[in-house]
Design a protein around this motif. Structure first.
Motif, PDB file in Angstrom:
ATOM      1  N   UNK A  40      63.258  89.504  51.499  1.00 37.59           N
ATOM      2  CA  UNK A  40      62.067  90.322  51.238  1.00 37.59           C
ATOM      3  C   UNK A  40      61.315  90.720  52.500  1.00 37.59           C
ATOM      4  N   UNK A  41      61.866  90.455  53.670  1.00 38.36           N
ATOM      5  CA  UNK A  41      61.163  90.859  54.881  1.00 38.36           C
ATOM      6  C   UNK A  41      61.309  92.352  55.139  1.00 38.36           C
ATOM      7  N   UNK A  82      55.173  88.079  48.045  1.00 39.79           N
ATOM      8  CA  UNK A  82      54.426  86.899  48.489  1.00 39.79           C
ATOM      9  C   UNK A  82      54.651  85.705  47.570  1.00 39.79           C
ATOM     10  N   UNK A 115      58.472  84.333  48.278  1.00 40.24           N
ATOM     11  CA  UNK A 115      58.880  83.821  49.592  1.00 40.24           C
ATOM     12  C   UNK A 115      58.886  82.309  49.745  1.00 40.24           C
ATOM     13  N   UNK A 116      57.948  81.580  49.164  1.00 39.71           N
ATOM     14  CA  UNK A 116      58.003  80.118  49.304  1.00 39.71           C
ATOM     15  C   UNK A 116      59.275  79.501  48.723  1.00 39.71           C
ATOM     16  N   UNK A 146      62.219  80.634  49.435  1.00 39.09           N
ATOM     17  CA  UNK A 146      63.312  81.018  50.317  1.00 39.09           C
ATOM     18  C   UNK A 146      63.310  80.219  51.601  1.00 39.09           C
ATOM     19  N   UNK A 170      55.192  85.460  57.749  1.00 39.29           N
ATOM     20  CA  UNK A 170      55.319  86.241  56.514  1.00 39.29           C
ATOM     21  C   UNK A 170      56.055  85.461  55.442  1.00 39.29           C
ATOM     22  N   UNK A 171      57.077  84.714  55.882  1.00 39.23           N
ATOM     23  CA  UNK A 171      57.910  83.994  54.919  1.00 39.23           C
ATOM     24  C   UNK A 171      57.151  82.910  54.167  1.00 39.23           C
ATOM     25  N   UNK A 212      54.543  83.341  52.726  1.00 34.45           N
ATOM     26  CA  UNK A 212      53.837  83.968  51.620  1.00 34.45           C
ATOM     27  C   UNK A 212      52.347  84.071  51.857  1.00 34.45           C
TER      28      UNK A 212
END
Lengths: 233, 220, 238
Positions: free
Chosen positions: A50-51, A71, A74-75, A77, C91-92, C94
């Protein structure tokens, strides 16, 4: 279904890099994507993490629309690419502390200590990452990618530039996470290692993905032969 | 005749009318004589400069919300035209000022605000040329918005900065009727010119993008 | 609240990085002093006698120097994020892009304030402003300096509010330092006008002489903090 990518297309200006890709992943699977340089492997991993946003297509991670709610997704991944995605002026401990806090983790001190121990970096826990060798940075990257215990791991060329010991560590780690029920996608052009660690194989050539086979159905030699033929043609 | 051609024709006609009205119809101003007439074009160009960058501002917002390429194209094209009108403003302005106040530049609030805005949007074009394709549109849209938000603050600051040192240049209400008509017509003519240039340039840019797409498809 | 804690950790990270490379702060201080000296050598050795003229000179030198130093600080701060993909690491997690914005504004603001607190008295001394102050003001010198730092603080806040977002969009380009200057400087003109006016007013009368200019600084900061807070998401995520 841990990850479901559908008709992913990516254009940079007028250059088509990925062309209507489909890819799926279940927990406990290790998907190895083989492809030469320039095939779009890095772009694909960036999109799956998702970047980077695709030009078109859909991406679902853990049942959530990853394009609309990046957002939130992402946690779950963990990403390992060529760059460390961290602050080299800080120590592994400081980096892990920062990212751990941003992930909102509990029991952080213990987690950090355990992880650094597992990747054998404890003696260097408080040295700036800047001074590490490539292999040590790789180990640090593994610790950073796993600090928040993500369900999905994405590796872009995890074996390149590593010595034998570091490669073994990466292989062991992938195996370990798979056994714990994580889903893993990795890209590589190293057929031997990629075959060894994977449970399903794809080729990524000229922006298009092909499903080759499950591990049970194909041997290393056949896979290597087919891959080489594809590269020529 | 397409809409663009119609507007083009109208603006051409109006420009000729404006020239006639300004030079033959409008009275000759007492202190500055003929040189005063440049002021009609100066003030109309300044208006279109602000208009052009205002359009960039709105298009930038629309692009960020809707992500339709056409909004980005309008923002780009309007900026280019605004910059060109800026050149007109900053050549006619000093010429007029030289004969009105015996100085080439006088820090008049509107002129100074126009200058700052003009410099900001030149930066917009430089930014666009420096950015890779991927981020170009989003980032220039961000600048297009921020740059324009600065305008009221800058304008108010420069006015305050001057502290009313200058003779008030907005004496339009007291002008004799011939001058008012000249002012109105030249304003209308240049605004239509802006509109025509916008539509024409927009279409050119669209064609250019389509052409590039076809060329690349052929290469692949 | 989770947001404050995250922003707090990001600020902590920025400050740790800024002061970890100790030479960065020293470098910027030396740079600023050198710029001040350039102006001193250009205007001196005898500076304008009249207090107001001397005050204007001091104001120009201060605000010009801080702008240039500020641009260096902004570039440096974003270089750190760009190198090694650190920003992508953030960014990762979140974390909200707007929190990244606020943390950058605060950490660069604090860094610049430290610089300004050091350089301002040095500048005033080099320009010999303190001796031309009216006796009444000389008596309240610490209070005067405090008010001056306060004005500089609001100006710096406005500068950071715009600077962080402009730095974000120009950091990934070739020639990023020059590009940042070209785009950012026109946007900061109100800060220079208002800040300099407030500075002169403080040095000549000890007060702000009406609230106009300080209001400009405050409005500027609010407008750009609010708009950049919203726009930063587009800078980070595209």
């Amino acid at each position: 279904m841990l990850l479901q990518a559908s008709q992913i297309t990516k254009r940079f200006g007028h250059r088509m890099v990925l062309n209507a890709l489909d890819l799926s992943l279940q927990p406990g699977e290790v998907v190895t994507i083989f492809g030469p340089n320039g095939a779009g492997k890095t772009t694909l991993i960036q999109i799956l993490s998702t970047l980077l946003k695709p030009t078109s297509g859909t991406l679902q991670i853990g049942g959530i629309n990853a394009l609309e709610e990046a957002l939130r997704v992402r946690p779950s991944l963990g990403l390992i690419v060529h760059e460390p995605l961290a602050y080299l002026e800080l120590s592994p401990y400081e980096n892990l502390k920062l990212f751990g806090r941003l992930y909102g983790l509990n029991g952080l001190e213990q987690r950090i200590a355990d992880l650094l121990d597992e990747v054998q970096l404890t003696p260097y826990a408080h040295e700036p990452v800047r001074i590490f060798s490539r292999g040590m940075i790789q180990r640090f990257m593994i610790a950073k990618a796993l600090i928040h215990d993500p369900a999905l791991l994405l590796f872009d060329e995890p074996f390149s530039g590593l010595d034998l010991a570091a490669k073994q560590l990466v292989l062991k780690r992938i195996d370990h996470e798979r056994a714990r029920g994580k889903g893993i996608i990795l890209t590589t052009h190293n057929t031997e290692l990629g075959y060894h660690v994977g449970s399903r194989f794809h080729f990524l050539l000229n922006g298009q993905i092909e499903t080759v086979a499950e591990k049970e159905d194909i041997g290393l030699e056949t896979l290597s032969r087919e891959y080489e033929e594809r590269l020529k043609g | 005749m397409t809409r663009t051609q119609l507007i083009g024709l109208l603006s051409a006609i109006l420009l000729f009318v404006a020239i006639y009205v300004v030079f033959s119809f409008a009275e000759i101003e007492m202190t500055m004589l003929e040189v005063q007439k440049i002021f009609y074009f100066h003030i109309s160009s300044a208006f279109t400069l602000f208009l052009a960058f205002g359009v960039t501002f709105i298009s930038s917002i629309l692009y960020l919300i809707k992500r339709r390429d056409k909004h980005d194209t309008i923002a780009l094209v309007s900026t280019e035209i605004g910059i060109v009108f800026g050149v007109v403003v900053f050549t006619t302005g000093p010429i007029w000022a030289r004969y009105a106040w015996n100085t080439w530049w006088n820090w008049e609030p509107r002129l100074t605000s126009a200058l700052i805005l003009w410099l900001t949007y030149i930066g917009y074009l430089i930014l666009r040329s420096a950015l890779a394709e991927e981020k170009k549109r989003v980032y220039s849209a961000v600048l297009g918005i921020i740059g324009f938000l600065n305008v009221p603050i800058v304008y108010f600051s420069v006015e305050l900065w001057q502290g009313g040192l200058h003779p008030d240049t907005s004496t339009k209400m007291n002008l004799p009727s011939t001058m008012q008509i000249a002012w109105l017509i030249s304003w209308l003519a240049l605004t239509l010119l802006y509109l025509f240039l916008l539509m024409f340039r927009y279409r050119t840019e669209q064609i250019k993008l389509e052409l590039e797409t076809i060329q690349h498809q052929q290469m692949n | 609240m989770e947001a404050f804690r995250q922003i707090g950790w990001l600020i902590h990270k920025d400050l740790a990085l800024q002061f970890r490379t100790k030479d960065m702060l020293a470098l910027i201080i030396v740079f600023s002093v050198l710029v001040v000296l350039i102006f001193c050598f250009a205007f001196g050795p005898i500076f304008p006698e009249q207090l107001e003229e001397r005050g204007k000179l001091a104001a120009s030198v201060l605000w010009g120097t801080f702008l240039f130093a500020g641009i260096i600080a902004l570039n440096r701060s974003f270089d750190i994020e760009r190198m090694n993909g650190a920003l992508h690491g953030l960014r990762l997690t979140g974390v909200d892009a707007s929190y990244l914005y606020l943390s950058k504004v605060v950490s660069i603001f604090l860094f610049l304030m430290l610089l300004e607190v050091v350089v301002t008295p040095i500048t005033l001394q080099f320009l010999d402003v303190l001796t031309v102050l009216p006796v009444a003001l000389q008596a309240q010198l610490p209070w005067l300096l405090l008010k001056l730092i306060g004005v500089i603080a609001i100006g710096t806040l406005g500068f950071c509010a715009v600077g962080v977002v402009v730095s974000g969009i120009s950091t990934n380009t070739p020639g990023k330092e020059s590009l940042l200057s070209v785009i950012l400087l026109p946007l900061t003109f109100p800060v220079v006008m208002a800040g300099a006016k407030c500075t002169v007013s403080l040095l000549t009368t000890g007060g702000l002489g009406g609230n106009f200019w300080i209001s400009v600084l405050v409005v500027y900061s609010l407008v750009f903090l609010a708009s950049s807070y919203l726009l930063f998401e587009f800078v980070v995520e595209g």
